[in-house]
Design a protein around this motif. Structure first.
Motif, PDB file in Angstrom:
ATOM      1  N   TYR A 130      -1.346   3.726   4.461  1.00  0.00           N
ATOM      2  CA  TYR A 130      -0.972   3.016   5.689  1.00  0.00           C
ATOM      3  C   TYR A 130      -0.584   3.913   6.853  1.00  0.00           C
ATOM      4  CZ  TYR A 130       4.033   3.067   4.231  1.00  0.00           C
ATOM      5  OH  TYR A 130       5.297   3.417   3.848  1.00  0.00           O
ATOM      6  N   HIS A 131      -0.358   5.195   6.620  1.00  0.00           N
ATOM      7  CA  HIS A 131      -0.050   6.098   7.737  1.00  0.00           C
ATOM      8  C   HIS A 131      -1.325   6.530   8.441  1.00  0.00           C
ATOM      9  CE1 HIS A 131       4.222   6.704   7.421  1.00  0.00           C
ATOM     10  NE2 HIS A 131       4.122   6.917   6.126  1.00  0.00           N
TER      11      HIS A 131
ATOM     12  N   MET B 251       0.844  -1.178   0.000  1.00  0.00           N
ATOM     13  CA  MET B 251       0.000   0.000   0.000  1.00  0.00           C
ATOM     14  C   MET B 251       0.890   1.242   0.000  1.00  0.00           C
ATOM     15  SD  MET B 251      -3.028  -0.896   2.725  1.00  0.00           S
ATOM     16  CE  MET B 251      -1.906  -0.996   4.097  1.00  0.00           C
TER      17      MET B 251
ATOM     18  N   TYR C 148       5.333   6.466  13.849  1.00  0.00           N
ATOM     19  CA  TYR C 148       5.599   5.518  12.761  1.00  0.00           C
ATOM     20  C   TYR C 148       7.095   5.195  12.707  1.00  0.00           C
ATOM     21  CZ  TYR C 148       6.636   3.810   8.105  1.00  0.00           C
ATOM     22  OH  TYR C 148       7.132   3.065   7.064  1.00  0.00           O
TER      23      TYR C 148
ATOM     24  N   ARG D  59       1.379   1.746  12.118  1.00  0.00           N
ATOM     25  CA  ARG D  59       0.829   1.970  10.785  1.00  0.00           C
ATOM     26  C   ARG D  59      -0.248   0.937  10.517  1.00  0.00           C
ATOM     27  NH1 ARG D  59       4.134  -0.593   5.935  1.00  0.00           N
ATOM     28  NH2 ARG D  59       2.010  -1.082   5.403  1.00  0.00           N
ATOM     29  N   ARG D  60      -0.975   1.101   9.444  1.00  0.00           N
ATOM     30  CA  ARG D  60      -1.960   0.103   9.025  1.00  0.00           C
ATOM     31  C   ARG D  60      -1.214  -0.953   8.226  1.00  0.00           C
ATOM     32  NH1 ARG D  60      -6.295   2.446   5.755  1.00  0.00           N
ATOM     33  NH2 ARG D  60      -7.563   0.729   6.496  1.00  0.00           N
ATOM     34  N   TYR D  61      -1.375  -2.204   8.625  1.00  0.00           N
ATOM     35  CA  TYR D  61      -0.700  -3.293   7.919  1.00  0.00           C
ATOM     36  C   TYR D  61      -1.620  -4.020   6.956  1.00  0.00           C
ATOM     37  CZ  TYR D  61       3.354  -2.663  10.847  1.00  0.00           C
ATOM     38  OH  TYR D  61       4.457  -2.140  11.443  1.00  0.00           O
ATOM     39  N   GLY D  62      -2.873  -4.186   7.332  1.00  0.00           N
ATOM     40  CA  GLY D  62      -3.779  -4.959   6.483  1.00  0.00           C
ATOM     41  C   GLY D  62      -3.502  -6.445   6.649  1.00  0.00           C
TER      42      GLY D  62
ATOM     43  N   GLY E 188      -6.149  -2.588   9.939  1.00  0.00           N
ATOM     44  CA  GLY E 188      -5.169  -1.614  10.384  1.00  0.00           C
ATOM     45  C   GLY E 188      -3.940  -2.197  11.039  1.00  0.00           C
TER      46      GLY E 188
ATOM     47  N   ASP F  24      -5.368   0.156  -0.687  1.00  0.00           N
ATOM     48  CA  ASP F  24      -5.994   0.451   0.601  1.00  0.00           C
ATOM     49  C   ASP F  24      -6.679  -0.804   1.121  1.00  0.00           C
ATOM     50  OD1 ASP F  24      -6.643   1.936   2.831  1.00  0.00           O
ATOM     51  OD2 ASP F  24      -7.691   3.498   1.719  1.00  0.00           O
ATOM     52  N   THR F  25      -6.922  -0.827   2.420  1.00  0.00           N
ATOM     53  CA  THR F  25      -7.544  -1.974   3.068  1.00  0.00           C
ATOM     54  C   THR F  25      -8.372  -1.500   4.248  1.00  0.00           C
ATOM     55  OG1 THR F  25      -7.141  -4.093   4.167  1.00  0.00           O
ATOM     56  CG2 THR F  25      -5.513  -2.386   4.531  1.00  0.00           C
TER      57      THR F  25
END
Length: 109
Positions: free
Chosen positions: A6-7, A1, A15, A21-24, A75, A71-72
């Protein structure tokens, strides 16, 4: 991403120092679905824009642009995102404090 996906809207230092961060998650499932959808459409994966869904006891959605996840719904952990079999998904961060006040709940030690 990409970084804009992801931020979190948090100080960048969090971070940098802690990798917040968002990892998914469910990435291999989303990859398979995107590739299979492209195949069924008679197109190359890099020539498709899709929304893919991983639905079951664990759930997530992903935006795929030209074969790449951009995107996902998940998070930092799998808790963020859609409602799942054993997870609430996103909740308002004030909700636990509301219950503590309204129901006289106490934090556990």
């Amino acid at each position: 991403m990409p970084p804009e996906a992801y931020h979190y809207a948090l100080p960048y230092e969090l971070y940098e120092k802690h990798r917040v961060r968002r990892y998914g998650f469910h990435g291999t499932s989303h990859r398979y679905v995107a590739e299979r959808a492209a195949e069924m459409l008679g197109r190359r994966p890099d020539d498709c824009n899709l929304i893919t869904l991983h639905l079951g006891n664990g759930c997530s959605a992903a935006a795929v642009r030209n074969g790449e996840s951009v995107d996902t719904t998940m998070g930092f952990t799998p808790l963020e995102g859609l409602v799942m079999g054993t997870r609430s998904g996103d909740i308002d961060p004030a909700l636990p404090f509301f219950f503590m006040t309204r129901l006289a709940w106490q934090p556990r030690k």
